[in-house]
Design an enzyme around this catalytic site. Structure first.
Site, mmCIF file in Angstrom:
data_model
loop_
_atom_site.group_PDB
_atom_site.id
_atom_site.type_symbol
_atom_site.label_atom_id
_atom_site.label_comp_id
_atom_site.label_asym_id
_atom_site.label_seq_id
_atom_site.Cartn_x
_atom_site.Cartn_y
_atom_site.Cartn_z
ATOM 1 N N ASP A 188 -2.786 -1.810 10.287
ATOM 2 C CA ASP A 188 -3.033 -1.851 8.699
ATOM 3 C C ASP A 188 -3.615 -3.013 8.259
ATOM 4 O O ASP A 188 -3.963 -3.196 7.043
ATOM 5 C CB ASP A 188 -1.475 -1.568 8.272
ATOM 6 C CG ASP A 188 -1.242 -0.124 8.265
ATOM 7 O OD1 ASP A 188 -1.982 0.658 8.214
ATOM 8 O OD2 ASP A 188 -0.004 0.075 7.972
ATOM 9 N N LYS B 162 0.962 -1.224 -0.083
ATOM 10 C CA LYS B 162 0.215 0.114 -0.006
ATOM 11 C C LYS B 162 0.905 1.386 0.053
ATOM 12 O O LYS B 162 2.139 1.327 0.374
ATOM 13 C CB LYS B 162 -0.761 -0.056 1.208
ATOM 14 C CG LYS B 162 -0.318 0.117 2.643
ATOM 15 C CD LYS B 162 -0.113 1.546 2.983
ATOM 16 C CE LYS B 162 0.691 1.538 4.425
ATOM 17 N NZ LYS B 162 1.061 2.932 4.703
#
Length: 286
Positions: free
Chosen positions: A138, A11
């Site tokens: 996350d 990401k």
């Protein structure tokens, strides 16, 4: 032996804002995150010896409970009560390590999703995210992927319109950064300037690529960059090579640039690769 392989994708942060600090010490954030195609391969296999095993292609990475993927496997069995006849995990790492790209979190997410499928538990995304947040803030995002607004400690996710397709050059200088150390310098979220998150959301809703590039901002970049001038050098090189926007991801030190033309991205990639071997050319994806 039942097994499956999943792509564990990295990401990037389009924006990152630290908005406060809770009494328990956790910082609250407001950030826009985006999946890119750069990925690790995570293979999970069920064998019959009742143990947990982890192997990866980088000799300096731990293969025990210090590895988030191993902790993810054990947590899955603990929470679901599924019988563990034996679990073997093999990871081919491509995502830079300790780089602000959620490399460990995305591997853990891949393990949870693979075990859910292999054991036919059909937990669903919401339940998997509830399990994942126990491993790290996350992990729920990595289970979902795509373009997301993350709030709370990062686990409160809202799906956003997909980002326009473009190319991404990621460059990690040869050092790692302590996320906890960066947060310690954030003054409880009392920082300025802040990203234009509302403007970023409008730009995404309008598929306004130029507006997205214009609003890239990370409040952690001045902190990490204050200790490591290489970050500013990388950002400057990306822009001078034609990046439409550039910013650090997460707590760093990886800095990336967005490019609408592959040829321009390739030039930036080749330029940075000479000085920084951990440079990658990838693209936006779901």
């Amino acid at each position: 032996m039942k097994s499956m392989t999943r792509e564990a994708k990295a990401k990037i942060n389009l924006t990152l804002d630290v908005t406060g600090k809770r009494p328990n010490g956790y910082h609250t954030v407001k950030m826009v995150m985006q999946t890119v195609a750069l990925h690790d391969d995570v293979t999970v296999a069920l064998n019959e010896d009742g143990g947990f095993y982890l192997k990866n292609n980088l000799p300096y990475l731990p293969c025990d409970d210090r590895n988030l993927a191993m902790r993810a496997a054990k947590l899955f069995y603990e929470v679901t009560g599924a019988p563990n006849a034996g679990t073997r995990i093999e990871i081919t790492k491509r995502i830079p390590v300790a780089a602000g790209l959620a490399g460990g979190s995305t591997d853990a997410a891949a393990v949870l999703c693979a075990l859910d499928t292999l054991h036919d538990r059909r937990l669903g995304v919401e339940r998997l995210c509830e399990i994942g947040v126990k491993l790290g803030a996350d992990v729920p995002y990595c289970i979902r992927g795509g373009t997301m607004l993350a709030q709370g400690i990062g686990e409160e996710l809202t799906a956003l319109p997909p980002m326009p397709r473009c190319f991404v050059v990621l460059c990690k200088p040869p050092f790692s950064v302590s996320t906890a150390g960066v947060y310690a310098e954030m003054n409880g979220g009392n920082v300025s300037p802040r990203p234009d998150t509302a403007g970023m959301l409008r730009a995404l809703a309008d598929a306004d690529y130029a507006g997205i590039c214009h609003r890239l901002y990370n409040v952690m970049e001045p902190v990490t960059g204050g200790h490591h001038p290489e970050i500013a050098d990388i950002r400057s090189t990306l822009l001078s090579c034609g990046a439409d926007g550039a910013v650090m991801s997460g707590s760093g030190p990886t800095t990336y640039g967005l490019f609408c033309a592959r040829e321009t991205a390739e030039t930036a990639y080749e330029t940075l690769k000479k000085a920084f071997p951990d440079t990658h050319l990838t693209e936006i994806c779901d």
